[in-house]
Design a protein around this motif. Structure first.
Motif, PDB file in Angstrom:
ATOM      1  N   SER A  28      48.324  40.411  31.562  1.00 27.14           N
ATOM      2  CA  SER A  28      48.291  41.786  32.051  1.00 27.14           C
ATOM      3  C   SER A  28      46.852  42.244  32.194  1.00 27.14           C
ATOM      4  O   SER A  28      46.069  42.113  31.259  1.00 27.14           O
ATOM      5  CB  SER A  28      48.995  42.721  31.061  1.00 27.14           C
ATOM      6  N   CYS A  29      46.518  42.791  33.357  1.00 27.70           N
ATOM      7  CA  CYS A  29      45.194  43.371  33.519  1.00 27.70           C
ATOM      8  C   CYS A  29      45.116  44.582  32.585  1.00 27.70           C
ATOM      9  O   CYS A  29      45.947  45.479  32.643  1.00 27.70           O
ATOM     10  CB  CYS A  29      44.954  43.803  34.954  1.00 27.70           C
ATOM     11  N   GLY A  30      44.123  44.568  31.730  1.00 23.10           N
ATOM     12  CA  GLY A  30      44.000  45.618  30.718  1.00 23.10           C
ATOM     13  C   GLY A  30      42.999  46.688  31.106  1.00 23.10           C
ATOM     14  O   GLY A  30      42.590  46.781  32.264  1.00 23.10           O
ATOM     15  N   GLU A 216      36.610  37.765  36.040  1.00 25.36           N
ATOM     16  CA  GLU A 216      36.884  37.855  34.601  1.00 25.36           C
ATOM     17  C   GLU A 216      38.332  37.483  34.277  1.00 25.36           C
ATOM     18  O   GLU A 216      38.585  36.661  33.393  1.00 25.36           O
ATOM     19  CB  GLU A 216      36.583  39.279  34.101  1.00 25.36           C
ATOM     20  N   CYS A 217      39.277  38.073  35.010  1.00 26.61           N
ATOM     21  CA  CYS A 217      40.697  37.844  34.695  1.00 26.61           C
ATOM     22  C   CYS A 217      41.087  36.382  34.930  1.00 26.61           C
ATOM     23  O   CYS A 217      41.773  35.784  34.093  1.00 26.61           O
ATOM     24  CB  CYS A 217      41.583  38.770  35.526  1.00 26.61           C
ATOM     25  N   SER A 218      40.649  35.809  36.056  1.00 29.51           N
ATOM     26  CA  SER A 218      40.989  34.406  36.343  1.00 29.51           C
ATOM     27  C   SER A 218      40.495  33.503  35.229  1.00 29.51           C
ATOM     28  O   SER A 218      41.225  32.647  34.728  1.00 29.51           O
ATOM     29  CB  SER A 218      40.344  33.958  37.660  1.00 29.51           C
ATOM     30  N   PRO A 246      41.969  44.709  46.260  1.00 30.58           N
ATOM     31  CA  PRO A 246      41.697  43.267  46.392  1.00 30.58           C
ATOM     32  C   PRO A 246      41.785  42.493  45.072  1.00 30.58           C
ATOM     33  O   PRO A 246      41.769  41.272  45.108  1.00 30.58           O
ATOM     34  CB  PRO A 246      40.241  43.257  46.881  1.00 30.58           C
ATOM     35  N   HIS A 247      41.902  43.185  43.931  1.00 32.41           N
ATOM     36  CA  HIS A 247      41.725  42.495  42.652  1.00 32.41           C
ATOM     37  C   HIS A 247      42.651  41.280  42.489  1.00 32.41           C
ATOM     38  O   HIS A 247      42.182  40.168  42.219  1.00 32.41           O
ATOM     39  CB  HIS A 247      41.923  43.486  41.497  1.00 32.41           C
ATOM     40  N   HIS A 248      43.948  41.472  42.656  1.00 39.01           N
ATOM     41  CA  HIS A 248      44.862  40.343  42.425  1.00 39.01           C
ATOM     42  C   HIS A 248      44.788  39.301  43.529  1.00 39.01           C
ATOM     43  O   HIS A 248      44.950  38.107  43.286  1.00 39.01           O
ATOM     44  CB  HIS A 248      46.284  40.854  42.228  1.00 39.01           C
ATOM     45  N   GLU A 249      44.543  39.768  44.744  1.00 43.90           N
ATOM     46  CA  GLU A 249      44.351  38.822  45.847  1.00 43.90           C
ATOM     47  C   GLU A 249      43.168  37.906  45.524  1.00 43.90           C
ATOM     48  O   GLU A 249      43.225  36.685  45.715  1.00 43.90           O
ATOM     49  CB  GLU A 249      44.046  39.626  47.123  1.00 43.90           C
ATOM     50  N   ASP A 250      42.108  38.498  45.005  1.00 41.42           N
ATOM     51  CA  ASP A 250      40.900  37.735  44.677  1.00 41.42           C
ATOM     52  C   ASP A 250      41.134  36.827  43.470  1.00 41.42           C
ATOM     53  O   ASP A 250      40.634  35.698  43.420  1.00 41.42           O
ATOM     54  CB  ASP A 250      39.721  38.688  44.421  1.00 41.42           C
ATOM     55  N   GLU A 251      41.909  37.310  42.500  1.00 43.71           N
ATOM     56  CA  GLU A 251      42.235  36.464  41.337  1.00 43.71           C
ATOM     57  C   GLU A 251      42.959  35.197  41.798  1.00 43.71           C
ATOM     58  O   GLU A 251      42.670  34.092  41.334  1.00 43.71           O
ATOM     59  CB  GLU A 251      43.155  37.215  40.364  1.00 43.71           C
ATOM     60  N   ILE A 252      43.914  35.370  42.729  1.00 38.38           N
ATOM     61  CA  ILE A 252      44.688  34.220  43.220  1.00 38.38           C
ATOM     62  C   ILE A 252      43.757  33.241  43.930  1.00 38.38           C
ATOM     63  O   ILE A 252      43.804  32.025  43.697  1.00 38.38           O
ATOM     64  CB  ILE A 252      45.812  34.681  44.186  1.00 38.38           C
TER      65      ILE A 252
HETATM   66 ZN   LIG Z   1      42.666  41.709  36.276  1.00 36.13          ZN
END
Ligand SMILES: [Zn+2]
Length: 512
Positions: A28-30, A216-218, A246-252
């Motif tokens: 989960s993104c915190g 960071e998340c990835s 864009p955050h989750h798109e970029d994480e993927i």
């Molecule tokens: Zn995140």
């Protein structure tokens, strides 16, 4: 009865099957811990809490990670303004986040990785991406991800359907959202004097700098599930709808380009917004913006949970004074019924209670398995309360079935008002197993000092006296004083627990 959940990747409901049977990895993104988290953030975290509790209730072993973003553009700017380091800036807000989380009864994640503790993993990820050629160094010294070298870019946010300009405007180096353009995004930002000034720069083979927010998340997710289970794909990734692009798109993009897997997470779930309506939400503050505003206003956490769960997580929620008041009454009604149910002893259910318990269990499971339809689950619970109250009025007997059905639903929603503490019980030492407590009877002290007396018997009286003072502080809704007393007791080895039946227990914590 299979659990079906909405997957943002496909925009459909899908049967949920974890990658490894019985085990669910959940990321989960915190919060970004540069200030108190907004109540809107906590709506998302409450949605995750519901998901987590439901997965657990269905027998899955959940490994839950929630990151704490402790370095990004805003944090660096704020630390610079205050003339402090990023570390010093975020420290109190990490404590505050956990206080707010506990207040809202959110089950803690197994890991709360801080970005600055995982810089090594981030450097490895960037090196990997440079190696495969999807990342490049810009003339400004920063490292960027080339989105046209990752064909699946845009799958989650359905870029092709959203008429965004892909790659049209070069690249973007800020952590902030840009919803208008899909551009090469920054993985690693070359160190600037303002980063150095707040201790936000690290050495790396591709140049001193600091991670971009998306990276960071990835890095933390892959590092933690890799360490723990040796896997590269998450079962479920959650966040607010505002993070899809864009955050989750970029994480993927980063994660899949690095691991070579087709997915970073099998299932992407997103919680809708919360709107705070009406300037008259609180007399004291003019308006409610953070979870602690609600706490300081004396709002029962059960009421907030009930209010949030009365709306489906994919629907926008209006937080209004009236809605909160109504939820407060609902949570109290639940709490009173829970107490009434517990007060009637007996193991065998009368026919009426057996039928009501079966109805609650079946209805609740059906609702929750339908993409966490908590509004329907809440309605099932209130049906049970109405029926149960009527049966109790008629003198019927609830037994094990009724109490178990109640506990099952209550453990998932946790939206009942805990009755006010009316009694203080002083107990002996907690053994390491938590069992075998002894009642100690003392006369108590009227005006306890800040430090405990030396005599052991007086120490227990001291703890009891402070617990009573805490009780009266809570009665006056002086939660700051109640928290201070809890901390004072804890610092001298005492722990206070508020039981659901209105008893505050004080324990001597086992010494190390
Ligand atoms: Zn995140």
């Amino acid at each position: 009865m299979t659990l079906r959940l909405h997957n943002t990747l496909t925009r459909t409901l899908q049967d949920f099957h974890p990658l490894a049977p019985g085990r669910v990895t959940l990321y989960s993104c915190g919060p970004t811990v540069w200030s108190y988290a907004h109540i809107g953030n906590f709506r998302t975290f409450l949605f995750v809490d519901l998901l987590r509790r439901w997965l657990t209730a269905r027998g899955h072993e959940v490994y839950h990670i929630m990151n704490l973003t402790d370095v990004d553009d805003r944090i660096i700017k704020e630390a610079g303004k205050q003339g402090t380091s990023i570390d010093e800036l975020v420290a109190p807000f990490i404590v505050a986040f956990h206080e707010d989380r506990e207040y809202l009864r959110i089950v803690p994640a197994h890991e709360y990785p801080r970005a600055t503790d995982f810089v090594e993993a981030m450097v490895r990820l960037v090196e990997g991406l440079l190696g495969t050629g999807v990342a490049y160094r810009g003339e400004d010294g920063s490292v960027y991800f080339a989105i046209d070298r990752f064909p699946a870019y845009g799958r989650l946010s359905q870029l092709d359907r959203r008429e965004l300009k892909t790659g049209a405007s070069g690249r973007v180096s800020t952590d902030e959202y840009d919803k208008e353009n899909a551009r090469d995004f920054v993985l690693w930002k070359a160190a600037k004097p303002e980063d150095e000034a707040v201790s936000a720069a690290w050495d790396a083979p591709f140049g001193r700098g600091r991670p971009g927010w998306h990276l960071e998340c990835s890095a933390m997710a892959l590092e933690l599930i890799g360490r723990r289970f040796g896997v590269k794909v998450l079962d479920i990734h959650t966040g607010g709808v505002d993070l899809i692009f864009p955050h989750h798109e970029d994480e993927i993009a980063q994660s899949c380009a690095y691991t070579g897997e087709g997915d970073f997470a099998k299932l992407w779930m997103h919680g809708a917004f919360l709107r705070v309506s009406g300037a008259k939400m609180s007399k004291r503050f003019g308006n409610i913006t953070t979870a602690r505003d609600l706490k300081e206003d004396g709002i029962d956490p059960g009421a907030i949970r009930l209010l949030v769960y009365q709306t489906h997580y994919r629907q926008e929620l209006d937080l209004t004074h009236d809605a909160l008041t109504a939820a407060g009454e609902g949570a109290r009604r639940l709490g009173e019924f829970g107490r009434r149910l517990a007060a009637v002893a007996g193991t065998t259910d009368d026919a009426g209670f057996a039928a009501a318990a079966e109805q609650l269990e079946r209805g609740f499971i059906l609702a929750m398995n339908d993409d966490l339809n908590s509004p329907r689950a809440v309605a099932e619970l209130f049906d049970f309360v109405s029926t149960g109250n009527r049966l109790l009025d008629q003198g019927a007997h609830p037994g094990k079935r009724a109490r178990e059905a109640w506990r099952f639903a209550d453990a998932v929603l946790d939206a009942t008002t805990v009755p006010a503490v009316r009694e203080v019980k002083l107990l002996g030492t907690i053994t390491p197993t938590g069992a075998g407590t002894t009642d100690l009877v003392t006369d108590g002290l009227d005006e306890p000092g800040e430090t405990p007396p030396e005599h052991p018997a007086l120490q227990t009286a001291w703890a009891e006296a402070w617990t009573r003072k805490r009780l009266s502080a809570k009665g006056k809704r002086d939660f700051a004083e109640a928290d201070r007393i809890r901390a004072l007791l804890a610092s001298h080895g005492w722990e206070v627990r508020d039981r659901k039946d209105g008893v505050a227990e004080v324990f001597r914590k086992p010494s190390q």
